[in-house]
Design a protein around this motif. Structure first.
Motif, mmCIF file in Angstrom:
data_model
loop_
_atom_site.group_PDB
_atom_site.id
_atom_site.type_symbol
_atom_site.label_atom_id
_atom_site.label_comp_id
_atom_site.label_asym_id
_atom_site.label_seq_id
_atom_site.Cartn_x
_atom_site.Cartn_y
_atom_site.Cartn_z
ATOM 1 N N ASP A 146 0.848 -1.195 0.000
ATOM 2 C CA ASP A 146 0.000 0.000 0.000
ATOM 3 C C ASP A 146 0.881 1.242 0.000
ATOM 4 O O ASP A 146 1.054 1.913 1.020
ATOM 5 C CB ASP A 146 -0.912 -0.003 1.237
ATOM 6 N N ASP A 147 1.470 1.555 -1.140
ATOM 7 C CA ASP A 147 2.287 2.759 -1.262
ATOM 8 C C ASP A 147 1.984 3.407 -2.608
ATOM 9 O O ASP A 147 1.005 3.036 -3.278
ATOM 10 C CB ASP A 147 3.780 2.437 -1.099
ATOM 11 N N ALA A 148 2.800 4.372 -3.025
ATOM 12 C CA ALA A 148 2.498 5.118 -4.249
ATOM 13 C C ALA A 148 2.481 4.210 -5.476
ATOM 14 O O ALA A 148 1.571 4.295 -6.314
ATOM 15 C CB ALA A 148 3.521 6.241 -4.427
ATOM 16 N N SER A 149 3.471 3.330 -5.595
ATOM 17 C CA SER A 149 3.502 2.425 -6.748
ATOM 18 C C SER A 149 2.343 1.439 -6.701
ATOM 19 O O SER A 149 1.729 1.131 -7.729
ATOM 20 C CB SER A 149 4.836 1.669 -6.786
ATOM 21 N N ALA A 151 -0.583 1.971 -5.376
ATOM 22 C CA ALA A 151 -1.802 2.698 -5.739
ATOM 23 C C ALA A 151 -1.889 2.908 -7.246
ATOM 24 O O ALA A 151 -2.975 2.814 -7.841
ATOM 25 C CB ALA A 151 -1.828 4.043 -5.016
ATOM 26 N N LEU A 152 -0.743 3.171 -7.880
ATOM 27 C CA LEU A 152 -0.726 3.378 -9.327
ATOM 28 C C LEU A 152 -1.148 2.103 -10.062
ATOM 29 O O LEU A 152 -1.957 2.142 -11.002
ATOM 30 C CB LEU A 152 0.680 3.805 -9.754
ATOM 31 N N ASP A 234 7.094 0.418 -3.988
ATOM 32 C CA ASP A 234 8.090 1.422 -4.347
ATOM 33 C C ASP A 234 9.503 0.857 -4.424
ATOM 34 O O ASP A 234 10.314 1.306 -5.235
ATOM 35 C CB ASP A 234 8.055 2.575 -3.334
ATOM 36 N N ALA A 238 9.919 2.029 -8.234
ATOM 37 C CA ALA A 238 10.153 3.472 -8.182
ATOM 38 C C ALA A 238 11.643 3.750 -8.036
ATOM 39 O O ALA A 238 12.316 3.163 -7.182
ATOM 40 C CB ALA A 238 9.382 4.096 -7.016
#
Length: 465
Positions: A146-149, A151-152, A234, A238
């Protein structure tokens, strides 16, 4: 006096009855351990625990001891159109022939493959595969963060489901424990489905807690696949100071369909949907790469990843390069690597300078020193965590995927590797190794006799890691 002793006698009799039952179960489970063809040291360890500590041994075995599940054996669907993609048995590579003898899928020609070890490229490749799906999409991931990547990627999955794509996502319950609760609801509201592979409560009841799905596979329409060692998060997708070095590839062609078949079988085990027995059609050639899928895990009778790794060691004539975040091999793999090094083969092992598991690092360095003494070379990647799993044999064979060189990947987990038999795979895998070697320190420091003894004692933990 007799009335005072009666409760004690009853309790003693009850304990003796429980102990007798435990002894019977321990004997039966001991026979099952022997039948499962484990490494000798592991077999002896389990038998000793079951015999010497029957009540504790039975409990531990029921929780963690199961290794093979024959009822989960793979069911292949009829495949139409792959005849021209399969090389005749006598003309196939020796590793291909051996894996066919183990009832694994054959190598298939006519693939296009594009490899990457840069996280931002891997993220773009993954999103392109998801965005390009028109009919069906499978995503099987060990760890979905559950992080930015995360979510993307989740947004891309929801968008695919919203436009009518049949989206099926499976994450391992232990690897993704505590994540994706809201994401699952959002995906299913859009028409997709997400399941957790062997939830912990279910795995405890079915004696499968120790058998985790470590595969990383995404397939769109049976035509294009994204696979390798990366999870979703991430660290893997990322760029930045926290990025991990990893390896993944996009594959177009018949091998994408072979990867989809692995997803279909895993989905059958993890969901309540009935299996699909309809025939499948292989698409036409997309490139020149000859690739073979190497699935391994509890649903196969043999330990295919261990067998393939040992075969690679014995087939190597000029070089054997191995990349793994955790180098804790069993005795058979250790001896095969040492034999290659002592035979003058250029044996190189790429590991992280420091992994995310200090205990594994401590135990693994003992094995690395042994390889070093035999003439092999050890490279420790210095710029963050090295999470890739890859093998390079001479100029003829390259392999990458999800499997580490440790007991869990060799004997327990559901894993998936991809083998390439020509320059289309060998060249990018070689380039990955050279990139990592240039950013790695050389060798493992020698230690004194006392620390060497402690390190050897720590190696006794290897079968548990």
């Amino acid at each position: 006096m007799s009335s005072h002793l009666l409760p004690n006698l009853t309790a003693a009799h009850l304990f003796e009855a429980i102990l007798a039952i435990a002894l019977v179960f321990s004997c039966l489970l001991g026979l099952q351990v022997i039948r499962e063809r484990r490494p000798p040291a592991v077999t002896l360890a389990w038998v000793a625990v079951l015999v010497l500590l029957p009540m504790l041994g039975v409990l531990l075995y029921l929780l963690f001891g199961t290794r093979k599940r024959w009822e989960l054996r793979v069911r292949q669907r009829p495949v139409i159109g792959c005849e021209t993609a399969v090389r005749p048995f006598d003309d196939a590579h020796v590793l291909d022939r051996m894996l066919r003898r183990l009832a694994l899928p054959p190598a298939l020609s006519g693939n296009d493959i594009r490899c990457s070890w840069r996280p931002e490229v891997a993220r773009r490749d993954l999103l392109d595969v998801i965005d390009g799906a028109t009919e069906r999409l499978w995503m099987f991931i060990y760890m979905f963060e559950d992080d930015a990547s995360g979510a993307l990627v989740l947004d891309a999955l929801i968008a695919a489901a919203s436009r009518g794509v049949r989206v099926r996502v499976m994450v391992d319950d232990l690897g993704s424990f505590g994540s994706l609760a809201a994401g699952r609801r959002a995906l299913e509201a859009a028409g997709g489905r997400m399941v957790r592979f062997k939830p912990v409560w279910y795995a405890l009841r079915k004696r499968m807690l120790n058998l985790r799905n470590h595969r990383k596979i995404v397939v769109a329409d049976g035509q294009v696949a994204w696979t390798g060692g990366r999870n979703v998060g991430d660290h893997y997708l990322a760029a930045g100071k926290h990025e991990w070095l990893d390896f993944s590839a996009v594959i177009r062609g018949p091998t994408a369909l072979a990867l989809e078949e692995i997803c279909r079988n895993d989905w059958r085990f993890a969901s309540d949907e009935p299996p699909d027995s309809s025939p499948v059609w292989v698409s036409g050639p997309q490139g020149n790469a000859c690739l073979q899928v190497l699935p391994a895990g509890p649903e196969y009778r043999d330990d295919a990843w261990q067998t393939a790794l040992v075969k690679c060691c014995f087939e190597a004539h000029s070089r054997l390069w191995l990349a793994t975040p955790y180098f804790v091999p069993d005795e058979t793999v250790t001896n095969a690597v040492l034999t290659a090094a002592r035979s003058g083969v250029d044996v190189r092992i790429l590991v992280p300078h420091r992994s995310d598991n200090l205990v594994v690092d401590l135990v693994g360095r003992s094995f690395l020193r042994e390889v070093q003494r035999a003439g092999g070379k050890v490279f420790r990647y210095k710029i963050g965590m090295m999470h890739a799993k890859a093998v390079l044999v001479d100029d003829t064979l390259a392999m990458f995927g999800s499997a580490n060189i440790d007991a869990r990947s060799l004997f327990l987990n559901y894993e998936c590797m991809v083998i390439g038999y020509d320059a289309e795979t060998v060249i990018p895998v070689q380039a990955f190794f050279e990139y990592a070697f240039a950013r790695a320190s050389r060798g493992v420091r020698t230690i004194g006799q006392i620390r060497e003894t402690l390190s050897s004692l720590a190696r006794l933990l290897a079968p548990l890691l």
